[in-house]
Design a protein around this motif. Structure first.
Motif, short mmCIF file in Angstrom:
data_model
loop_
_atom_site.label_atom_id
_atom_site.label_comp_id
_atom_site.label_asym_id
_atom_site.label_seq_id
_atom_site.Cartn_x
_atom_site.Cartn_y
_atom_site.Cartn_z
N VAL A 1 5.78 -1.74 41.19
CA VAL A 1 6.61 -1.02 42.39
C VAL A 1 7.74 -2.22 42.66
N TYR A 2 9.19 -2.07 42.36
CA TYR A 2 9.97 -3.00 42.62
C TYR A 2 11.05 -2.59 43.41
N ILE A 3 11.31 -3.22 44.75
CA ILE A 3 11.96 -2.73 45.97
C ILE A 3 13.15 -3.57 46.04
N GLU A 4 14.31 -3.26 46.12
CA GLU A 4 15.54 -3.95 46.72
C GLU A 4 15.86 -3.07 47.85
N ASN A 5 16.12 -3.79 49.13
CA ASN A 5 16.38 -3.31 50.25
C ASN A 5 16.79 -4.00 51.21
N GLN A 6 17.87 -3.42 52.11
CA GLN A 6 18.44 -4.21 53.13
C GLN A 6 17.34 -4.60 54.40
N PHE A 7 16.45 -3.84 54.65
CA PHE A 7 15.40 -3.89 55.58
C PHE A 7 14.06 -3.46 54.85
N PHE A 8 12.98 -3.71 55.80
CA PHE A 8 11.50 -3.48 55.19
C PHE A 8 10.94 -3.38 56.77
N PHE B 1 -1.45 -5.24 39.01
CA PHE B 1 -0.42 -4.35 39.68
C PHE B 1 0.38 -5.11 40.64
N ARG B 2 1.63 -4.98 40.58
CA ARG B 2 2.54 -5.70 41.78
C ARG B 2 3.55 -5.03 42.57
N VAL B 3 3.58 -5.22 43.62
CA VAL B 3 4.73 -4.83 44.56
C VAL B 3 5.56 -5.87 44.66
#
Length: 838
Positions: free
Chosen positions: A405-412, A445-447
């Motif tokens: 799972v690859y996430i780019e986001n302004q907030f988390f 498995f990687r996040v």
């Protein structure tokens, strides 16, 4: 009188009275009654859903959503042609090309829209590509342009939507070509007399999308506003001794939110932040362009929003028409909020203006991407029952992930369950479930999560004024790893090691301000600061002076405006007059930016020339967090979600900010590898992920300013993405490769250490308390934010250390202020305000 005669009599009398002053007075009284009547909504928050016809509409919408995946208003659609854009240079250039070709209609929905935004750079040589000038040309050609922008709470946000509205309306004054072809709505309404029962102060319209001629749409994280244009090397410097006409970021477009937020944006040429003293905040973002059936769904969302705002705010305004829509006609026009009151104000305009079946995508499939539009929307934002199909999509896609799972986001900010009040979205639980399933199966498995180091709000994190920023960071840390209910805590509780599965990174960039010794002499001899010259340049490149705050014809303002312009022009003349004497008439030796040295084949910092003593150069090195603003999820090289939605409650629960995103899976696959095993990767997802990783690792060359020959800067109907094949493309092909992971973590570790050693970049894991903060980064005038921390470090050592930085990856500092109260309850953070920050 016979039965029925009385009604016929009064009907005839009403017909005779139409068009008379008495009739007009009656209609006016009815409209006034309805205005005042809105106070009743204070005790009836369900007033849009309690009448029989409203219940019928709600039931229809519910049935439609329940028949769709993720409970979205929109169905899954095959055959879309979808193109990705990474960073603002490519996206804005593609938008400029597409807008220029518009023939019938343009829909624009933005959180913030800056009319004076240059879509191509450098601005001095691309003045015809300023956004307002592009829209003016299309309006004059007969294109109808509809814009919805968020109406901000002025005391909290500085984007000034009133300026946006007035500047755009003033482009085509009465009596000139295009008059009436640009219409701008602002929402929500803050007029207590008009909208007492529906005042919305906390939440925003956050969507960012464009629809052109029902043929093409753009959607993603990029507003058409200041501060967003950037290229992949992400320069911080915009100082140009060779000539101020080479500037890339004029006026307010040069910004660093960490130092100073946007100020008086209606005076777009001004800038209180000196380019000669500070670097800008670089901006990383992702967006899409599509041609296909999903264009219709994005257009439908816009038409719904338009008609709802018409009903909510402009129902009695002649200048704002109702929009009807092919496919949502007759008994189904209520699905897009069309109303037909007894005394309508404004026309009913049917869209698209030419038959829908004439669109290329209506005749045959344009591409290979299976896609679905999803949204966060509710009563206050769209007049509908709450929809949170974006959250549903995120949770399902993540929970079903098998490899990464690859996430780019302004907030988390997310929860793993009900124990993390006041956070309600459960994307965190989906991450826990995916990691635990993989961990118990012994599967790699990687996040991988990439978010900003600090939310983009001005102020020192130690100040009381930064309490809100610290609150956001506190919620993020508690979402990720602090406490038993965090993602780490919940994974560990089920016997799986979270440190083997979840990894969090930031991005950071460095540069050198080209404030050369010759330019310093030029300032001294002319008596003019470069900051004043940059203001004069911004004034000069205004094709038309838009200083007015009304919808009248733009002028150069009053006498004081003219005098100020003359003063700035004189200062620029004095400054330029000293150019030859200080030796700047010759070609300068130092480059205006060295950001390219972090990229592929960009050379070394130690090899860059400097016009002067290297010891003087040291004070011009700067660093800043590379602000991640994209809202992107990529799973297993197959599925992508991209749009306006952050990972927090504001974006995900549906009741708060309004959002629009798109879920994409390319049925065009190619042979690849996953964890060393053969794997069928989706072309759209895999090529986007490979390009992003190459940018972050420094495995892409720097970009030129001119994007006209770059396939990745064209709309989707012109050409596909250039995936830039080569050794680096193949190197990052397997997202679970040990070699790729070693480079990823190795670069992040080295970069983190260099930024810490040279700049004392914060946040940092060595700062566990506020006392640690003061010891690590003392507050003293001699320490200028973003500059080298040790002024006595030898120049050669500084250059050699900067040589080691590759790309922009750094580790997120998860121990930052771990032993300090980050957000104590009080006036800023309490039970009433917590939801603002989550």
């Amino acid at each position: 009188m016979a039965p029925g005669e009385d009604s016929r009599l009064f009907a005839g009398l009403r017909d005779k009275l139409k068009g008379t002053n008495l009739y007009d007075a009656k209609v006016g009284a009815i409209h006034l009654k309805n205005k005042v009547g809105k106070f009743g909504n204070l005790i009836n928050p369900n007033h849009r859903h309690d009448e029989e016809h409203e219940k019928i509409t709600d039931e229809k919408r519910t049935r439609i959503a329940e028949s769709h995946r993720f409970n979205s208003f929109a169905p899954e659609r095959d055959g879309n042609k979808i193109k990705w854009y990474v960073d603002g240079r490519d996206y804005f250039h593609a938008v400029s090309v597409a807008l220029e070709k518009a023939k019938e209609t343009i829909y624009i929905e933005d959180w913030w829209l800056s009319p004076e935004l240059f879509l191509r750079r450098p601005p001095y040589f691309n003045q015809e590509w300023r956004l307002d000038q592009v829209l003016k040309r299309r309006a004059e050609a007969g294109v109808k342009i509809y814009v919805i922008v968020y109406k901000e709470v002025a005391q909290a946000i500085s984007c000034n939507s009133a300026h946006t509205k007035h500047a755009l309306h003033a482009l085509c004054p009465e009596g000139t070509p295009g008059h009436g072809n640009i219409t701008v709505m602002r929402h929500p309404d803050h007029n207590v007399f008009e909208n007492a029962g529906d005042m919305t102060f906390y939440w925003a319209h956050h969507e960012k999308f464009i629809v052109i001629d029902y043929e093409m749409a753009f959607i993603g994280g990029l507003d058409l506003c200041f501060g967003r244009w950037d290229n992949r090397q992400h320069p911080l410097s915009d100082v140009h001794p060779a000539g101020v006409q080479n500037e890339m970021f004029p006026g307010q477009d040069f910004n660093n939110n960490r130092i100073l937020d946007f100020q008086t944006v209606e005076d777009w040429k001004s800038n209180a932040l000196s380019k000669a003293d500070f670097g800008r905040m670089p901006w990383h973002d992702v967006a899409m362009c599509l041609v296909g059936d999903c264009v219709y769904d994005i257009a439908e969302h816009f038409v719904l929003r338009w008609n709802f705002v018409k009903r909510d705010k402009y129902k009695r305004s002649e200048g704002f028409d109702w929009l009807t829509m092919t496919g949502r006609e007759g008994e189904n026009e209520d699905l897009v909020a069309v109303q037909r009151p007894k005394h309508p104000v404004g026309k009913y305009i049917h869209h698209p203006l030419s038959p829908l079946e004439n669109r290329s995508w209506a005749q045959q499939q344009q591409g290979t991407v299976h896609a679905q539009v999803v949204r966060s929307s509710c009563d206050w934002s769209s007049g509908i029952l709450t929809e949170h199909s974006i959250q549903n999509a995120y949770c399902e896609v993540i929970r079903n992930a098998e490899h990464y799972v690859y996430i780019e986001n302004q907030f988390f900010i997310t929860a793993t369950g009900e124990e993390q009040f006041p956070i309600h979205n459960t994307i965190g639980r989906a991450i826990v479930d995916a990691c635990v399933k993989a961990g118990k199966a012994g599967r790699k498995f990687r996040v991988i999560i990439v978010i900003p180091a600090i939310p983009g709000f001005a102020g020192d994190l130690r100040d009381d004024a930064a309490m809100g920023t610290r609150a956001i960071m506190d919620y993020q840390f508690k979402s990720i790893h602090r406490g038993e209910n965090s993602i780490f805590g919940q994974i560990k509780a089920q016997g799986v090691d979270p440190t083997q599965h979840v990894f969090v990174f930031n991005l950071r960039s460095y540069d050198r301000l080209n404030k050369s010794p010759s330019m310093v002499k030029q300032e001294e001899k002319s008596g003019v600061k470069y900051q004043d010259v940059q203001r004069a340049q911004a004034e000069e490149i205004m094709a038309e002076g838009v200083h007015s705050t009304t919808d009248q014809k733009p002028t150069l303002g009053d006498q004081s405006d003219k005098e100020e312009k003359e003063r700035l022009m004189e200062q620029k003349r004095l400054f330029e007059a000293q150019r030859e004497e200080v030796g700047l008439d010759q070609e300068t030796t130092s480059t205006d930016s060295i950001a390219h040295t972090a990229m592929l084949n960009g050379g070394k910092v130690s090899e860059q020339q400097w016009d002067g003593d290297l010891e003087d150069e040291k004070q011009n090195f700067v660093q800043e967090e590379l602000y991640i603003h994209g809202k992107l999820l990529i799973v297993d090289d197959r599925i992508v979600i991209c749009g306006s939605s952050n990972i927090n409650d504001r974006s995900q629960v549906g009741l708060h900010d309004s959002e629009l995103s798109i879920v994409m899976e390319d049925y065009n696959t190619f042979d690849s590898f996953m964890g060393g095993q053969p794997f069928k990767a989706g072309h759209h997802a895999a090529t986007l992920r490979r390009l992003l990783w190459r940018e972050h690792l420094g495995l892409l060359p720097a970009q030129q300013l001119d994007a006209s020959e770059d396939p990745n800067a064209q709309p989707a109907d012109v050409c596909p993405n250039d995936i830039m094949e080569g050794p680096e493309y193949e190197f990052v092909g397997d997202p679970l490769s040990d070699k790729v992971w070693d480079m990823w973590t190795g670069n992040a570790t080295t970069n983190t250490q260099i930024f810490r050693h040279l700049f004392r970049a914060d946040p940092d894991d060595n700062i566990k308390t506020f006392d640690d903060y003061e010891a690590f980064l003392p507050r003293h005038k001699k320490f200028k934010q973003g500059h080298l921390h040790d002024p006595f470090m030898p120049a050669d050592e500084v250059r050699q250390k900067l040589d080691q930085i590759k790309g922009h990856l750094v580790w997120m500092q998860l121990d930052f202020l771990c032993d300090a109260p980050m957000a104590e309850k009080g006036l800023q953070v309490n039970a009433y305000t917590e939801s603002i920050y989550t």
